[in-house]
Motif scaffolding. Structure first.
Motif, PDB file in Angstrom:
ATOM      1  N   SER B 106       2.868   6.638   0.593  1.00 28.14           N
ATOM      2  CA  SER B 106       1.716   6.012  -0.063  1.00 28.14           C
ATOM      3  C   SER B 106       1.831   4.490  -0.057  1.00 28.14           C
ATOM      4  O   SER B 106       0.840   3.795  -0.205  1.00 28.14           O
ATOM      5  N   LYS B 107       3.063   3.976   0.126  1.00 32.62           N
ATOM      6  CA  LYS B 107       3.235   2.521   0.161  1.00 32.62           C
ATOM      7  C   LYS B 107       2.832   1.947   1.507  1.00 32.62           C
ATOM      8  O   LYS B 107       2.669   0.742   1.656  1.00 32.62           O
ATOM      9  N   GLN B 108       2.744   2.811   2.506  1.00 33.19           N
ATOM     10  CA  GLN B 108       2.485   2.328   3.872  1.00 33.19           C
ATOM     11  C   GLN B 108       1.143   2.816   4.400  1.00 33.19           C
ATOM     12  O   GLN B 108       0.875   2.720   5.597  1.00 33.19           O
ATOM     13  N   GLY B 109       0.333   3.404   3.541  1.00 32.24           N
ATOM     14  CA  GLY B 109      -0.973   3.870   3.992  1.00 32.24           C
ATOM     15  C   GLY B 109      -0.916   5.124   4.844  1.00 32.24           C
ATOM     16  O   GLY B 109      -1.870   5.464   5.523  1.00 32.24           O
ATOM     17  N   LEU B 110       0.232   5.813   4.815  1.00 32.17           N
ATOM     18  CA  LEU B 110       0.340   7.102   5.517  1.00 32.17           C
ATOM     19  C   LEU B 110      -0.023   8.189   4.506  1.00 32.17           C
ATOM     20  O   LEU B 110       0.581   8.273   3.445  1.00 32.17           O
ATOM     21  N   LEU B 111      -1.017   9.000   4.857  1.00 29.51           N
ATOM     22  CA  LEU B 111      -1.470  10.031   3.924  1.00 29.51           C
ATOM     23  C   LEU B 111      -0.563  11.258   4.010  1.00 29.51           C
ATOM     24  O   LEU B 111      -0.420  11.837   5.084  1.00 29.51           O
ATOM     25  N   ALA B 112       0.061  11.633   2.893  1.00 32.36           N
ATOM     26  CA  ALA B 112       0.804  12.892   2.811  1.00 32.36           C
ATOM     27  C   ALA B 112      -0.107  13.885   2.092  1.00 32.36           C
ATOM     28  O   ALA B 112      -0.221  13.860   0.876  1.00 32.36           O
ATOM     29  N   ALA B 113      -0.783  14.698   2.871  1.00 37.29           N
ATOM     30  CA  ALA B 113      -1.792  15.613   2.317  1.00 37.29           C
ATOM     31  C   ALA B 113      -1.181  16.988   2.132  1.00 37.29           C
ATOM     32  O   ALA B 113      -0.687  17.592   3.091  1.00 37.29           O
ATOM     33  N   TRP B 161      -6.564   6.783  -5.034  1.00 32.10           N
ATOM     34  CA  TRP B 161      -7.274   5.543  -5.323  1.00 32.10           C
ATOM     35  C   TRP B 161      -6.605   4.365  -4.626  1.00 32.10           C
ATOM     36  O   TRP B 161      -7.255   3.536  -3.985  1.00 32.10           O
ATOM     37  N   ARG B 162      -5.258   4.317  -4.728  1.00 27.55           N
ATOM     38  CA  ARG B 162      -4.548   3.202  -4.098  1.00 27.55           C
ATOM     39  C   ARG B 162      -4.717   3.199  -2.590  1.00 27.55           C
ATOM     40  O   ARG B 162      -4.893   2.162  -1.968  1.00 27.55           O
ATOM     41  N   LEU B 163      -4.665   4.385  -1.981  1.00 27.63           N
ATOM     42  CA  LEU B 163      -4.844   4.480  -0.529  1.00 27.63           C
ATOM     43  C   LEU B 163      -6.256   4.053  -0.135  1.00 27.63           C
ATOM     44  O   LEU B 163      -6.444   3.326   0.838  1.00 27.63           O
ATOM     45  N   MET B 164      -7.232   4.507  -0.910  1.00 23.80           N
ATOM     46  CA  MET B 164      -8.626   4.192  -0.569  1.00 23.80           C
ATOM     47  C   MET B 164      -8.914   2.704  -0.735  1.00 23.80           C
ATOM     48  O   MET B 164      -9.720   2.132   0.001  1.00 23.80           O
ATOM     49  N   GLU B 165      -8.212   2.079  -1.703  1.00 24.15           N
ATOM     50  CA  GLU B 165      -8.428   0.653  -1.933  1.00 24.15           C
ATOM     51  C   GLU B 165      -7.457  -0.209  -1.121  1.00 24.15           C
ATOM     52  O   GLU B 165      -7.637  -1.424  -1.031  1.00 24.15           O
ATOM     53  N   GLY B 166      -6.408   0.422  -0.582  1.00 20.09           N
ATOM     54  CA  GLY B 166      -5.403  -0.342   0.166  1.00 20.09           C
ATOM     55  C   GLY B 166      -4.667  -1.349  -0.704  1.00 20.09           C
ATOM     56  O   GLY B 166      -4.406  -2.475  -0.291  1.00 20.09           O
ATOM     57  N   LEU B 167      -4.318  -0.917  -1.928  1.00 22.30           N
ATOM     58  CA  LEU B 167      -3.764  -1.867  -2.904  1.00 22.30           C
ATOM     59  C   LEU B 167      -2.248  -2.039  -2.799  1.00 22.30           C
ATOM     60  O   LEU B 167      -1.522  -1.098  -2.527  1.00 22.30           O
ATOM     61  N   ASP B 168      -1.801  -3.245  -3.032  1.00 22.80           N
ATOM     62  CA  ASP B 168      -0.388  -3.606  -3.045  1.00 22.80           C
ATOM     63  C   ASP B 168       0.160  -3.369  -4.455  1.00 22.80           C
ATOM     64  O   ASP B 168      -0.307  -3.944  -5.430  1.00 22.80           O
ATOM     65  N   ASP B 169       1.157  -2.509  -4.545  1.00 24.56           N
ATOM     66  CA  ASP B 169       1.744  -2.125  -5.823  1.00 24.56           C
ATOM     67  C   ASP B 169       2.271  -3.306  -6.639  1.00 24.56           C
ATOM     68  O   ASP B 169       2.112  -3.348  -7.852  1.00 24.56           O
ATOM     69  N   ILE B 170       2.946  -4.218  -5.964  1.00 23.89           N
ATOM     70  CA  ILE B 170       3.596  -5.308  -6.701  1.00 23.89           C
ATOM     71  C   ILE B 170       2.555  -6.178  -7.395  1.00 23.89           C
ATOM     72  O   ILE B 170       2.682  -6.528  -8.565  1.00 23.89           O
ATOM     73  N   ALA B 171       1.492  -6.495  -6.673  1.00 27.54           N
ATOM     74  CA  ALA B 171       0.435  -7.310  -7.273  1.00 27.54           C
ATOM     75  C   ALA B 171      -0.172  -6.593  -8.475  1.00 27.54           C
ATOM     76  O   ALA B 171      -0.450  -7.200  -9.508  1.00 27.54           O
ATOM     77  N   LEU B 172      -0.351  -5.266  -8.351  1.00 26.50           N
ATOM     78  CA  LEU B 172      -0.893  -4.483  -9.471  1.00 26.50           C
ATOM     79  C   LEU B 172       0.021  -4.574 -10.690  1.00 26.50           C
ATOM     80  O   LEU B 172      -0.437  -4.779 -11.810  1.00 26.50           O
ATOM     81  N   THR B 173       1.324  -4.412 -10.442  1.00 26.20           N
ATOM     82  CA  THR B 173       2.288  -4.444 -11.552  1.00 26.20           C
ATOM     83  C   THR B 173       2.327  -5.815 -12.207  1.00 26.20           C
ATOM     84  O   THR B 173       2.410  -5.925 -13.433  1.00 26.20           O
ATOM     85  N   LEU B 174       2.268  -6.855 -11.397  1.00 25.62           N
ATOM     86  CA  LEU B 174       2.392  -8.206 -11.960  1.00 25.62           C
ATOM     87  C   LEU B 174       1.206  -8.587 -12.848  1.00 25.62           C
ATOM     88  O   LEU B 174       1.283  -9.550 -13.601  1.00 25.62           O
TER      89      LEU B 174
END
Lengths: 499, 198
Positions: B106-113, B161-174
């Motif tokens: 999920s951190k690399q935009g690879l979908l594990a379905a 949601w994160r995959l669909m938005e392409g969001l960076d985790d670190i920025a979200l946490t900060l």
């Protein structure tokens, strides 16, 4: 009484208590909790891209005082004073050194007395303690759960996340109690317990769970034994394994370099005593194992769930009802070069590896040394003994264990991950068969084409003596038939020659 | 991170269970210090066999991997995800995933379905009937379509949601950095500190 104040008096498990005490932000609407990380362990393989990410984003490493690095996966176990021969291994080690210097991270390099496998170093320094959260870019971080810590492996993106924020966004794990009751027979160890648990619940059985190991058999284990068990929780698919802290834990931590002292110690112990799972707490799943029945356990296949009692034969895939399991078993037997029905004890090995974050602590080395003391190694076998850390190596040498192993015919090596995964020169040749105290018997894990049987240190030692998969029980049987495996007593021989 | 909404590509069947990360990328390839360029390392052991599925037409160009249960177990190496991504995969379908692998994906935009085991078998059958067939994955609908077959898959809301938005985790946490600082201010003094060296 008309109104009740909402106080959380619900009985909780050990895992829930540690989790709750690390929530920075409680996630709502299905969002993860933000969890604080007390200790971040770093090694050379999974960190370079994380440091690079920090550099690219211009972010500092938030808490260097909660971070510690060691070199372990790539380090050679021979000639450690020379330059590392493999240039890619050398570059990876050098990259860690450069990164640690740039970001101010404490690093124990090859040659340092605290260097060693990251999961051996944390506990021996007293950094691993009950009630904390520990992460590392290594799946065997679960080891530290033996102290009643919440400890789990993470990927490199998460390593970068922890470096930048000292937190991780995580959804709570489900909880599973693994109750192991009864007294282990002599010759049966923590390794046999965990191999039996994995064979029982399968390599996917723990997915999504934190395992809490409990019951009389777990309580009576040393910290080393508990670490062996928690270490392999990941092989059952679980992110973490835990054991409730008790006096055994406190005694292990007390007095270590980074253990709390004075008033901090008293405060810590008082808190740690509140951590064990409450009476009436509910686990999402429970598993029971009777330790009284247990015998030495070995794997026959290519995943850690493919194991049997050493006294049993290689299983027949045809008797397996699950088609995936059957296909995997057929494939595994082909890879392992085994025929169904062969007694496990008839299988000869080429190599015995005593080491890895599962079984390379001083107690493991003592147990194996006790078995091989005064004996002679089988001619067809080479044995590598790789202490988990430089400190374990020094401790073993102070006790004379190095001499026992070398007199036996084993090679006494320097500390590191070594043949557990063969990132350094310690590898199996194609087709070679190994009795290994490590944690994974995957295809090619110990070297391309290599065949791995996971065993306890006692089985490793007995196997090195007899040349076929064996336990100390077999040595007793041999002795009763007059077979001693004793090393030739040269002093006696010399005396006789002189007469 | 690239956004993931719908994706269409050739599906390759990997009819094996317990594909651990040591198989996805052997340890010898973990010595690199870069985050890209791992395509040659993907399934390096198995790819030496010319009959291995990814060596055969039309699967060399596959971008959706359809695997047996317990995919991505074992080692935490994110290199496994990088290797799949660098080879060209955007999604892996399996009935069970290793937890760490799933998180890393999920951190690399690879979908594990996560697809029911029986449905995996149907997808395999559809590929066998028509090798090189494209599958369409719709993350919004949580569905996989291949030929006439449509099956559902599971993924938690947050990861989706994160995959669909392409969001960076670190920025979200900060965004919560002040709360981290508050937490640190009340952290007990007995808790571990690596510095100063004792």
């Amino acid at each position: 009484m008309t109104e009740q104040i909402a106080v959380d008096v619900r009985p909780r498990t050990l895992a829930e208590k540690v989790w709750d005490d690390h929530v920075v932000v409680r996630g709502e609407d299905g969002n993860p909790d933000l969890i604080y990380i007390d200790l971040h362990l770093v090694h050379e393989v999974t960190s370079p891209q994380a440091f690079d990410g920090l550099r690219l984003a211009g972010r500092p490493l938030r808490r260097v005082d909660l971070t510690i690095a060691t070199e372990d996966h790539n380090t050679p176990t021979l000639n450690i004073d020379r330059q590392i021969a493999d240039p890619t291994s050398r570059i990876q080690i050098e990259t860690l050194r450069t990164n640690a210097a740039e970001f101010g991270v404490r690093l124990h390099s090859l040659g340092d007395k605290e260097q060693g496998i990251v999961h051996v170093v944390g506990p021996q320094l007293g950094l691993t303690m009950p009630g904390i959260t520990v992460v590392c870019g290594d799946s065997h971080t679960s080891t530290h759960g033996a102290f009643g810590a919440m400890a789990f492996g993470i990927g490199t993106s998460e390593v970068e996340h922890v470096m930048a924020t000292q937190t991780l966004p995580l959804k709570p794990f489900k909880t599973m109690a693994i109750r192991v009751e009864g007294e282990l027979r002599p010759g049966v160890t923590a390794k046999d317990i965990i191999l039996a648990v994995i064979a029982k619940i399968g390599t996917g059985g723990g997915q999504g769970y934190v395992l809490e190991f409990c019951g009389s058999a777990i309580r009576s284990l040393s910290m080393e034994g508990r670490m062996t068990i928690c270490n392999m929780s990941i092989e059952a698919g679980a992110r973490a394994g835990m054991v409730a802290p008790d006096e055994v834990t406190f005694e292990y931590v007390r007095g270590r370099d980074h253990a709390p002292t004075g008033a901090d110690w008293d405060e810590a112990v008082a808190y740690w005593k509140t951590l064990p799972t409450d009476e009436g707490a509910v686990f999402d799943a429970e598993v029971f194992l009777d330790a009284t029945d247990l015998e030495p356990f070995v794997t026959w296949g290519t995943n850690p769930g493919q194991g049997v009692l050493l006294s049993e034969p290689v299983p027949h895939p045809a008797e397996m009802s699950d088609p995936n399991e059957r296909a995997a078993a057929e494939r595994a037997l082909e890879y392992m070069g085994l025929i169904a029905g062969t007694p496990m004890k008839d299988i000869p090995v080429d190599t015995v590896f005593l080491g890895s974050c599962t079984n390379s602590r001083i107690e493991d080395l003592r147990a194996a040394a006790e078995v091989v003391r005064g004996k002679k190694k089988a001619d067809n076998v080479r044995m590598l003994v790789v202490p988990g850390s430089a400190r374990v190596r020094l401790e073993a040498e102070a006790e004379g264990l190095d001499q026992i192993f070398q007199d036996f015919g084993a090679e006494w090596r320097f500390a590191g991950c070594s043949m557990c995964l063969g990132m350094n020169p310690d590898q199996l040749a194609p087709g070679e068969r190994c009795a290994s105290t490590s944690n994974r018997n995957f295809e090619g894990r110990q070297g391309k084409g290599g065949r791995t049987h996971l065993v306890s240190p006692l089985v490793a030692a007995a196997t090195a003596i007899r040349g076929t998969l064996s336990s100390p029980w077999d040595l007793q049987n041999d002795a009763s038939q007059g077979i001693t495996h004793d090393a030739q007593d040269t002093s006696t021989a010399e005396r006789e020659a002189a007469l | 991170m690239e956004k993931f909404t719908t994706f269409t590509g050739i599906a390759a069947p990997l009819e094996r269970s317990n594909v651990d990360t040591d198989q996805i990328i052997p340890a010898v390839y973990l010595k690199r210090v870069t985050k890209t360029g791992f395509e040659d390392a993907l399934f390096a052991g198995w790819r030496q066999d010319p009959e291995f599925v990814l060596n055969r037409a039309p699967f060399q160009g596959a971008s959706v991997l359809v695997a047996g249960p317990d995919f991505g177990t074992g080692s935490s190496r994110e290199h496994a995800v990088w290797a799949l991504r660098d080879f060209g995969f955007r999604a892996v379908l399996s009935s069970r995933f290793g937890d760490i692998f799933r998180g890393n994906s999920s951190k690399q935009g690879l979908l594990a379905a996560q697809v029911e085991e029986a449905d995996i078998a149907k997808v395999w059958a559809a590929i066998e009937a028509n090798p090189g067939v494209e599958v369409t994955i719709n993350l919004e609908e949580r569905s996989v379509r291949v030929s006439d077959l449509t099956v559902g898959f599971s993924i938690d809301d947050y990861t989706r949601w994160r995959l669909m938005e392409g969001l960076d985790d670190i920025a979200l946490t900060l965004r919560n950095e002040h709360k981290i600082t508050e937490f640190e201010a009340r952290r007990q003094s007995w808790r571990p500190q690596t510095l100063p060296v004792k």
